[in-house]
Design an enzyme around this catalytic site. Structure first.
Site, PDB file in Angstrom:
ATOM      1  N   TYR A  35       8.918  -8.787  -3.033  1.00 15.65           N
ATOM      2  CA  TYR A  35       9.957  -7.796  -3.297  1.00 15.65           C
ATOM      3  C   TYR A  35       9.904  -6.665  -2.295  1.00 15.65           C
ATOM      4  O   TYR A  35       8.935  -6.534  -1.533  1.00 15.65           O
ATOM      5  CB  TYR A  35       9.835  -7.262  -4.736  1.00 15.65           C
ATOM      6  N   ARG A  54       9.081  -5.905   6.840  1.00 14.92           N
ATOM      7  CA  ARG A  54       7.947  -6.256   5.963  1.00 14.92           C
ATOM      8  C   ARG A  54       8.324  -7.394   5.015  1.00 14.92           C
ATOM      9  O   ARG A  54       7.485  -8.249   4.702  1.00 14.92           O
ATOM     10  CB  ARG A  54       7.475  -5.040   5.172  1.00 14.92           C
ATOM     11  N   ARG A 102       7.133 -27.081 -13.688  1.00  8.66           N
ATOM     12  CA  ARG A 102       5.905 -26.299 -13.570  1.00  8.66           C
ATOM     13  C   ARG A 102       4.784 -27.138 -12.967  1.00  8.66           C
ATOM     14  O   ARG A 102       4.382 -28.158 -13.533  1.00  8.66           O
ATOM     15  CB  ARG A 102       5.467 -25.753 -14.930  1.00  8.66           C
ATOM     16  N   LYS A 149       3.617  -8.185  -0.215  1.00 11.47           N
ATOM     17  CA  LYS A 149       4.238  -7.431  -1.323  1.00 11.47           C
ATOM     18  C   LYS A 149       4.749  -8.401  -2.390  1.00 11.47           C
ATOM     19  O   LYS A 149       5.947  -8.654  -2.517  1.00 11.47           O
ATOM     20  CB  LYS A 149       5.355  -6.529  -0.783  1.00 11.47           C
ATOM     21  N   GLU A 181      -5.878   2.237  -2.283  1.00 13.37           N
ATOM     22  CA  GLU A 181      -4.566   2.895  -2.341  1.00 13.37           C
ATOM     23  C   GLU A 181      -4.286   3.264  -3.789  1.00 13.37           C
ATOM     24  O   GLU A 181      -5.147   3.099  -4.659  1.00 13.37           O
ATOM     25  CB  GLU A 181      -3.479   1.996  -1.750  1.00 13.37           C
ATOM     26  N   LEU A 206      -1.338  -2.473   1.023  1.00 10.07           N
ATOM     27  CA  LEU A 206       0.023  -2.773   1.471  1.00 10.07           C
ATOM     28  C   LEU A 206       0.323  -1.912   2.706  1.00 10.07           C
ATOM     29  O   LEU A 206       0.030  -0.718   2.696  1.00 10.07           O
ATOM     30  CB  LEU A 206       1.033  -2.451   0.365  1.00 10.07           C
TER      31      LEU A 206
HETATM   32  N1  PDD Z   1       5.536   0.371  -4.088  1.00 12.51           N
HETATM   33  N2  PDD Z   1       0.973   0.380  -1.881  1.00 12.51           N
HETATM   34  C1  PDD Z   1       1.430  -0.318  -2.927  1.00 12.51           C
HETATM   35  C2  PDD Z   1       0.456  -1.100  -3.740  1.00 12.51           C
HETATM   36  C3  PDD Z   1       2.795  -0.278  -3.268  1.00 12.51           C
HETATM   37  O1  PDD Z   1       3.250  -0.972  -4.314  1.00 12.51           O
HETATM   38  C4  PDD Z   1       3.675   0.520  -2.485  1.00 12.51           C
HETATM   39  C5  PDD Z   1       5.155   0.605  -2.767  1.00 12.51           C
HETATM   40  C6  PDD Z   1       3.150   1.233  -1.391  1.00 12.51           C
HETATM   41  C7  PDD Z   1       4.010   2.085  -0.505  1.00 12.51           C
HETATM   42  O2  PDD Z   1       4.820   1.309   0.339  1.00 12.51           O
HETATM   43  P1  PDD Z   1       6.219   1.850   0.877  1.00 12.51           P
HETATM   44  O3  PDD Z   1       5.949   3.133   1.549  1.00 12.51           O
HETATM   45  O4  PDD Z   1       6.652   0.803   1.830  1.00 12.51           O
HETATM   46  O5  PDD Z   1       7.138   1.990  -0.315  1.00 12.51           O
HETATM   47  C8  PDD Z   1       1.795   1.132  -1.123  1.00 12.51           C
HETATM   48  C9  PDD Z   1       6.942   0.291  -4.419  1.00 12.51           C
HETATM   49  C10 PDD Z   1       7.717   1.514  -4.088  1.00 12.51           C
HETATM   50  C11 PDD Z   1       7.091  -0.163  -5.858  1.00 12.51           C
HETATM   51  O6  PDD Z   1       6.366  -1.062  -6.222  1.00 12.51           O
HETATM   52  O7  PDD Z   1       7.950   0.346  -6.579  1.00 12.51           O
END
Ligand code: PDD
Length: 289
Positions: A35, A54, A102, A149, A181, A206
């Site tokens: 996503y 990405r 499945r 992601k 993170e 990420l």
């Molecule tokens: N999350 N690290 C993780 C684990 C994340 O899920 C996200 C983003 C980031 C930041 O990435 P970016 O700057 O590209 O949004 C770092 C999104 C916003 C979400 O899951 O809603």
């Protein structure tokens, strides 16, 4: 909750209540899906090129074919903003491997499911900009390819619930003694000498699109950046801490495990990075035609 949205599902524009995905979809059964979340301000897509790049990387890592050419994907992002008259908020995009019987082994024939929806949200006027957020630290128990992601978000979701239960707003995840993170954002600190410290890219985190822009903007503004891991202890002694993500830009962290960071108030470098990010990215944002 948002209501009466028009969502995109596999080539069709549908009322949200009409948009249905198969119970056999591998996104549902195996979290076999990736996503992206792109912020929208004034109807404009923020940092879209980074999110699109990405997305392609995540798809490549999972041998998942993108069901649409890049220019069509951008056109759909623009169209969903227009169809929903979205001024401020986000666009969520998900691509799963699609429906199949499945089986852990996935068939080469599954046809991907592509979904986009919007969520209206006051991303600029977030009250936590003024107060900052409190975080707790918890062990990082996610899988070892956090650079992709995927929609496997149960552990981050559990960690966030634990943070809320403890009266904080988010959790920072810790592995081998170092912060990886936040549950859905990248984590950063500013040392008392004014250096921005952020964990280098690897499979452990990420590669945040906001992080990349903030690091570039900090360097351009003459703020020294150190890409290295830091411990929760170092973060508690730092003069500032903050998180970055698509919809939060740079958001101050004022307490870690109950210990105040700096003077316990949002720090000036965090505020500066946030202002620089919004000003610079808005000026580059993809116009909606
Ligand atoms: N999350 N690290 C993780 C684990 C994340 O899920 C996200 C983003 C980031 C930041 O990435 P970016 O700057 O590209 O949004 C770092 C999104 C916003 C979400 O899951 O809603």
């Amino acid at each position: 909750m948002n209501v009466n949205r028009i969502v995109y599902l596999d080539g069709a524009w549908l009322e949200e209540a009409e948009a249905k995905v198969s119970v056999f979809d591998r996104g549902f059964l195996f979290a076999d899906a990736v996503y992206e979340v792109t912020a929208v301000i004034g109807g404009k897509l923020i940092d879209y090129a980074g999110h699109a790049a990405r997305l392609q990387r995540s798809l490549d890592e999972l041998a998942l074919a993108c069901p649409m050419a890049p220019e069509d994907l951008l056109a759909i992002h623009r169209e969903i903003v227009a169809r929903n008259a979205l001024d401020e908020g986000l666009i969520y995009l998900q691509i799963s491997r699609g429906p199949a019987d499945r089986d852990f082994a996935f068939p080469g024939t599954a046809s991907p499911t592509l979904v986009l929806f919007t969520q209206a949200k006051a991303v600029l006027d977030n009250p936590y900009n003024q107060t900052g957020i409190k975080v707790i630290t918890v062990p990082d128990q996610r899988w070892a390819r956090r650079d992709i992601k995927t929609v496997q978000l149960l552990y981050p979701s559990m960690a966030k619930m634990e943070a809320l239960r403890q009266g904080a707003q988010d959790a920072w995840l810790v592995e081998d003694g170092f912060v990886t993170e936040a549950t859905s954002a990248n984590a950063h600190i500013v040392t008392v000498e004014g250096r921005l410290v952020t964990r280098p890219l690897s499979h452990a985190i990420l590669p945040g699109i906001t992080r990349a822009t903030i690091v570039a903007l900090a360097r351009a503004a003459g703020i020294p950046v150190e890409e290295r891991a830091f411990t929760p202890e170092e973060a508690k002694q730092a003069s500032e801490a903050f998180v970055t993500s698509a919809t939060n830009f740079a958001l101050p962290v004022v307490s870690i495990d109950g210990a105040e960071v700096g003077n316990g108030r949002p720090g000036p470098i965090t505020g500066r990075m946030r202002a620089l990010y919004i000003a610079e990215r808005l000026s580059l944002a993809e116009p909606v035609t």
